[in-house]
Design a protein around this motif. Structure first.
Motif, PDB file in Angstrom:
ATOM      1  N   TRP A  48       1.447  36.323  15.478  1.00  0.00           N
ATOM      2  CA  TRP A  48       1.761  36.195  14.058  1.00  0.00           C
ATOM      3  C   TRP A  48       3.162  35.635  13.855  1.00  0.00           C
ATOM      4  O   TRP A  48       3.415  34.918  12.890  1.00  0.00           O
ATOM      5  CB  TRP A  48       1.621  37.555  13.371  1.00  0.00           C
ATOM      6  N   VAL A  49       4.057  35.964  14.789  1.00  0.00           N
ATOM      7  CA  VAL A  49       5.393  35.366  14.752  1.00  0.00           C
ATOM      8  C   VAL A  49       5.282  33.854  14.977  1.00  0.00           C
ATOM      9  O   VAL A  49       5.946  33.057  14.308  1.00  0.00           O
ATOM     10  CB  VAL A  49       6.312  36.001  15.806  1.00  0.00           C
ATOM     11  N   GLY A  50       4.422  33.478  15.922  1.00  0.00           N
ATOM     12  CA  GLY A  50       4.206  32.056  16.184  1.00  0.00           C
ATOM     13  C   GLY A  50       3.624  31.338  14.990  1.00  0.00           C
ATOM     14  O   GLY A  50       4.064  30.233  14.629  1.00  0.00           O
ATOM     15  N   LEU A  51       2.639  31.957  14.337  1.00  0.00           N
ATOM     16  CA  LEU A  51       2.039  31.360  13.140  1.00  0.00           C
ATOM     17  C   LEU A  51       3.076  31.224  12.030  1.00  0.00           C
ATOM     18  O   LEU A  51       3.180  30.171  11.381  1.00  0.00           O
ATOM     19  CB  LEU A  51       0.875  32.223  12.665  1.00  0.00           C
ATOM     20  N   GLY A  52       3.862  32.281  11.832  1.00  0.00           N
ATOM     21  CA  GLY A  52       4.903  32.238  10.810  1.00  0.00           C
ATOM     22  C   GLY A  52       5.955  31.184  11.094  1.00  0.00           C
ATOM     23  O   GLY A  52       6.473  30.541  10.174  1.00  0.00           O
ATOM     24  N   THR A  53       6.254  30.981  12.382  1.00  0.00           N
ATOM     25  CA  THR A  53       7.225  29.955  12.763  1.00  0.00           C
ATOM     26  C   THR A  53       6.740  28.570  12.373  1.00  0.00           C
ATOM     27  O   THR A  53       7.480  27.765  11.795  1.00  0.00           O
ATOM     28  CB  THR A  53       7.481  30.001  14.278  1.00  0.00           C
ATOM     29  N   GLY A  54       5.472  28.285  12.675  1.00  0.00           N
ATOM     30  CA  GLY A  54       4.916  26.981  12.327  1.00  0.00           C
ATOM     31  C   GLY A  54       4.865  26.754  10.833  1.00  0.00           C
ATOM     32  O   GLY A  54       5.206  25.670  10.343  1.00  0.00           O
ATOM     33  N   ILE A  55       4.446  27.774  10.077  1.00  0.00           N
ATOM     34  CA  ILE A  55       4.381  27.650   8.620  1.00  0.00           C
ATOM     35  C   ILE A  55       5.776  27.448   8.035  1.00  0.00           C
ATOM     36  O   ILE A  55       5.992  26.604   7.160  1.00  0.00           O
ATOM     37  CB  ILE A  55       3.709  28.897   8.009  1.00  0.00           C
ATOM     38  N   THR A  56       6.736  28.231   8.537  1.00  0.00           N
ATOM     39  CA  THR A  56       8.108  28.130   8.021  1.00  0.00           C
ATOM     40  C   THR A  56       8.711  26.763   8.301  1.00  0.00           C
ATOM     41  O   THR A  56       9.302  26.127   7.412  1.00  0.00           O
ATOM     42  CB  THR A  56       8.996  29.224   8.646  1.00  0.00           C
ATOM     43  N   LEU A  57       8.574  26.297   9.526  1.00  0.00           N
ATOM     44  CA  LEU A  57       9.124  24.987   9.879  1.00  0.00           C
ATOM     45  C   LEU A  57       8.492  23.881   9.032  1.00  0.00           C
ATOM     46  O   LEU A  57       9.178  22.987   8.525  1.00  0.00           O
ATOM     47  CB  LEU A  57       8.901  24.702  11.365  1.00  0.00           C
ATOM     48  N   GLY A  58       7.164  23.947   8.887  1.00  0.00           N
ATOM     49  CA  GLY A  58       6.471  22.924   8.103  1.00  0.00           C
ATOM     50  C   GLY A  58       6.920  22.899   6.659  1.00  0.00           C
ATOM     51  O   GLY A  58       7.133  21.828   6.079  1.00  0.00           O
ATOM     52  N   TRP A  59       7.111  24.089   6.074  1.00  0.00           N
ATOM     53  CA  TRP A  59       7.499  24.138   4.664  1.00  0.00           C
ATOM     54  C   TRP A  59       8.961  23.787   4.450  1.00  0.00           C
ATOM     55  O   TRP A  59       9.327  23.241   3.402  1.00  0.00           O
ATOM     56  CB  TRP A  59       7.161  25.498   4.070  1.00  0.00           C
ATOM     57  N   ILE A  60       9.811  24.095   5.412  1.00  0.00           N
ATOM     58  CA  ILE A  60      11.201  23.640   5.297  1.00  0.00           C
ATOM     59  C   ILE A  60      11.249  22.120   5.270  1.00  0.00           C
ATOM     60  O   ILE A  60      11.934  21.507   4.426  1.00  0.00           O
ATOM     61  CB  ILE A  60      12.046  24.186   6.467  1.00  0.00           C
ATOM     62  N   MET A  61      10.497  21.492   6.176  1.00  0.00           N
ATOM     63  CA  MET A  61      10.454  20.044   6.225  1.00  0.00           C
ATOM     64  C   MET A  61       9.766  19.470   4.983  1.00  0.00           C
ATOM     65  O   MET A  61      10.161  18.432   4.447  1.00  0.00           O
ATOM     66  CB  MET A  61       9.739  19.592   7.500  1.00  0.00           C
ATOM     67  N   GLY A  62       8.724  20.184   4.506  1.00  0.00           N
ATOM     68  CA  GLY A  62       7.996  19.717   3.343  1.00  0.00           C
ATOM     69  C   GLY A  62       8.802  19.824   2.054  1.00  0.00           C
ATOM     70  O   GLY A  62       8.783  18.912   1.217  1.00  0.00           O
TER      71      GLY A  62
ATOM     72  N   PRO B 173       0.833  -1.210   0.000  1.00  0.00           N
ATOM     73  CA  PRO B 173       0.000   0.000   0.000  1.00  0.00           C
ATOM     74  C   PRO B 173       0.861   1.251   0.000  1.00  0.00           C
ATOM     75  O   PRO B 173       1.981   1.261   0.514  1.00  0.00           O
ATOM     76  CB  PRO B 173      -0.789  -0.136   1.305  1.00  0.00           C
ATOM     77  N   GLY B 174       0.342   2.323  -0.593  1.00  0.00           N
ATOM     78  CA  GLY B 174       1.042   3.599  -0.559  1.00  0.00           C
ATOM     79  C   GLY B 174       0.790   4.301   0.772  1.00  0.00           C
ATOM     80  O   GLY B 174      -0.300   4.208   1.335  1.00  0.00           O
ATOM     81  N   LYS B 175       1.800   5.005   1.271  1.00  0.00           N
ATOM     82  CA  LYS B 175       1.684   5.708   2.551  1.00  0.00           C
ATOM     83  C   LYS B 175       2.321   7.097   2.447  1.00  0.00           C
ATOM     84  O   LYS B 175       3.170   7.457   3.261  1.00  0.00           O
ATOM     85  CB  LYS B 175       2.355   4.893   3.658  1.00  0.00           C
ATOM     86  N   CYS B 176       1.879   7.850   1.439  1.00  0.00           N
ATOM     87  CA  CYS B 176       2.544   9.132   1.177  1.00  0.00           C
ATOM     88  C   CYS B 176       1.611  10.334   1.161  1.00  0.00           C
ATOM     89  O   CYS B 176       2.038  11.426   0.794  1.00  0.00           O
ATOM     90  CB  CYS B 176       3.306   9.057  -0.137  1.00  0.00           C
ATOM     91  N   PHE B 177       0.348  10.164   1.508  1.00  0.00           N
ATOM     92  CA  PHE B 177      -0.582  11.299   1.456  1.00  0.00           C
ATOM     93  C   PHE B 177      -1.508  11.261   2.658  1.00  0.00           C
ATOM     94  O   PHE B 177      -2.100  10.217   2.941  1.00  0.00           O
ATOM     95  CB  PHE B 177      -1.405  11.237   0.177  1.00  0.00           C
ATOM     96  N   PRO B 178      -1.643  12.386   3.372  1.00  0.00           N
ATOM     97  CA  PRO B 178      -0.912  13.649   3.221  1.00  0.00           C
ATOM     98  C   PRO B 178       0.518  13.532   3.760  1.00  0.00           C
ATOM     99  O   PRO B 178       0.917  12.460   4.209  1.00  0.00           O
ATOM    100  CB  PRO B 178      -1.736  14.644   4.032  1.00  0.00           C
ATOM    101  N   ALA B 179       1.261  14.628   3.730  1.00  0.00           N
ATOM    102  CA  ALA B 179       2.667  14.598   4.149  1.00  0.00           C
ATOM    103  C   ALA B 179       2.762  14.543   5.674  1.00  0.00           C
ATOM    104  O   ALA B 179       2.369  15.482   6.364  1.00  0.00           O
ATOM    105  CB  ALA B 179       3.392  15.834   3.619  1.00  0.00           C
ATOM    106  N   GLY B 180       3.274  13.425   6.176  1.00  0.00           N
ATOM    107  CA  GLY B 180       3.356  13.256   7.622  1.00  0.00           C
ATOM    108  C   GLY B 180       4.495  14.022   8.262  1.00  0.00           C
ATOM    109  O   GLY B 180       4.330  14.635   9.321  1.00  0.00           O
ATOM    110  N   HIS B 181       5.670  14.014   7.624  1.00  0.00           N
ATOM    111  CA  HIS B 181       6.844  14.649   8.227  1.00  0.00           C
ATOM    112  C   HIS B 181       6.658  16.146   8.470  1.00  0.00           C
ATOM    113  O   HIS B 181       6.911  16.626   9.581  1.00  0.00           O
ATOM    114  CB  HIS B 181       8.068  14.386   7.341  1.00  0.00           C
ATOM    115  N   PRO B 182       6.162  16.919   7.493  1.00  0.00           N
ATOM    116  CA  PRO B 182       5.994  18.362   7.734  1.00  0.00           C
ATOM    117  C   PRO B 182       4.947  18.697   8.785  1.00  0.00           C
ATOM    118  O   PRO B 182       4.954  19.814   9.327  1.00  0.00           O
ATOM    119  CB  PRO B 182       5.567  18.898   6.363  1.00  0.00           C
ATOM    120  N   SER B 183       4.058  17.762   9.089  1.00  0.00           N
ATOM    121  CA  SER B 183       2.995  18.050  10.056  1.00  0.00           C
ATOM    122  C   SER B 183       3.556  18.371  11.434  1.00  0.00           C
ATOM    123  O   SER B 183       2.929  19.108  12.207  1.00  0.00           O
ATOM    124  CB  SER B 183       2.024  16.865  10.147  1.00  0.00           C
ATOM    125  N   GLY B 184       4.742  17.836  11.741  1.00  0.00           N
ATOM    126  CA  GLY B 184       5.370  18.172  13.013  1.00  0.00           C
ATOM    127  C   GLY B 184       5.714  19.647  13.085  1.00  0.00           C
ATOM    128  O   GLY B 184       5.571  20.290  14.140  1.00  0.00           O
TER     129      GLY B 184
END
Length: 233
Positions: A171-185, A143-154
């Protein structure tokens, strides 16, 4: 319970992204990360340097923050820290557990394969859009196990800081979460583990889960001076 407008907007965006994924529009974006002349991804998934920073290191950082939050929470009870601080610590801890856990659970049952498994990128599987039925001669028994992206969810779980920090810091906190998620993604995309839509859906699901957790907290454990949401009649 009253539903916040952002939940409705994110739900609509999520449905649109799911529709885009079924059309195969992910493929031209994913092509940017694959070198067709050498048949290699921009980042080798087995490269120990990048893996140590953006995969193992990122996962351990999320786990470390969760452990430190738990220890701080236990410390706060010992010294009778104000209840509003304990509420914030519990909310952060819950999001750091629930968001990655839920999205990783969905990944395990979605039966969507990673880009690196496709014949287009040197794998052995044809591209089958999300929600589509596999053809009868589909070669994969696993089976496929690639959707959605699990790693960036952290990383996206840290978007909960939007509800925990005061004033403009939220807003700094929100930006931190978005940035971290997209770096991992982006790391996952560049090594062929996920499509763009997988990461976007992970971010939107993370936000929905966070808002759901916040709504439950507001209903059953409102901050002092605030009243819980009442059902819409």
């Amino acid at each position: 319970m009253r539903i916040k407008p952002s939940i409705l907007w994110v739900s609509v965006a999520l449905l649109l992204i799911l529709l885009l994924e079924t059309t195969g529009m992910d493929l031209p974006v994913q092509d940017l990360f694959f070198q067709f002349d050498s048949h290699q991804w921009r980042i080798d998934k087995d490269d120990p340097f990048w893996r140590a920073i953006f995969y193992t290191g990122a996962k351990r950082t999320v786990a470390l923050v969760a452990i430190l939050t738990l220890l701080t929470l236990l410390h706060s009870w010992k010294f009778k820290t104000r209840i509003h601080l304990r509420r914030k610590l519990i909310l952060l801890l819950v999001t750091l557990i629930v968001v990655p856990g839920t999205i990783s659970g969905l990944k395990n049952i979605s039966n969507v394969h990673c880009p690196w498994s496709l014949t287009r990128y040197g794998g052995d599987l044809p591209h089958v859009p999300f929600l589509a039925t596999n053809p009868n001669d589909f070669p994969a028994k696993r089976p496929g196990k690639c959707f959605p992206a699990g790693h960036p969810s952290g990383g996206f779980a840290f978007m909960s800081l939007f509800f925990l920090l005061p004033g403009a810091w939220r807003w700094v906190g929100l930006g931190t979460g978005i940035t971290l998620g997209w770096i991992m993604g982006l790391y996952q995309m560049m090594k062929g583990a996920h499509y763009l839509s997988h990461v976007i859906v992970s971010m939107l699901l993370a936000w929905l889960l966070i808002e759901g957790i916040v709504l439950l907290f507001e209903k059953y454990w409102p901050e002092r001076g605030k009243t819980p949401h009442t059902p819409v009649t």
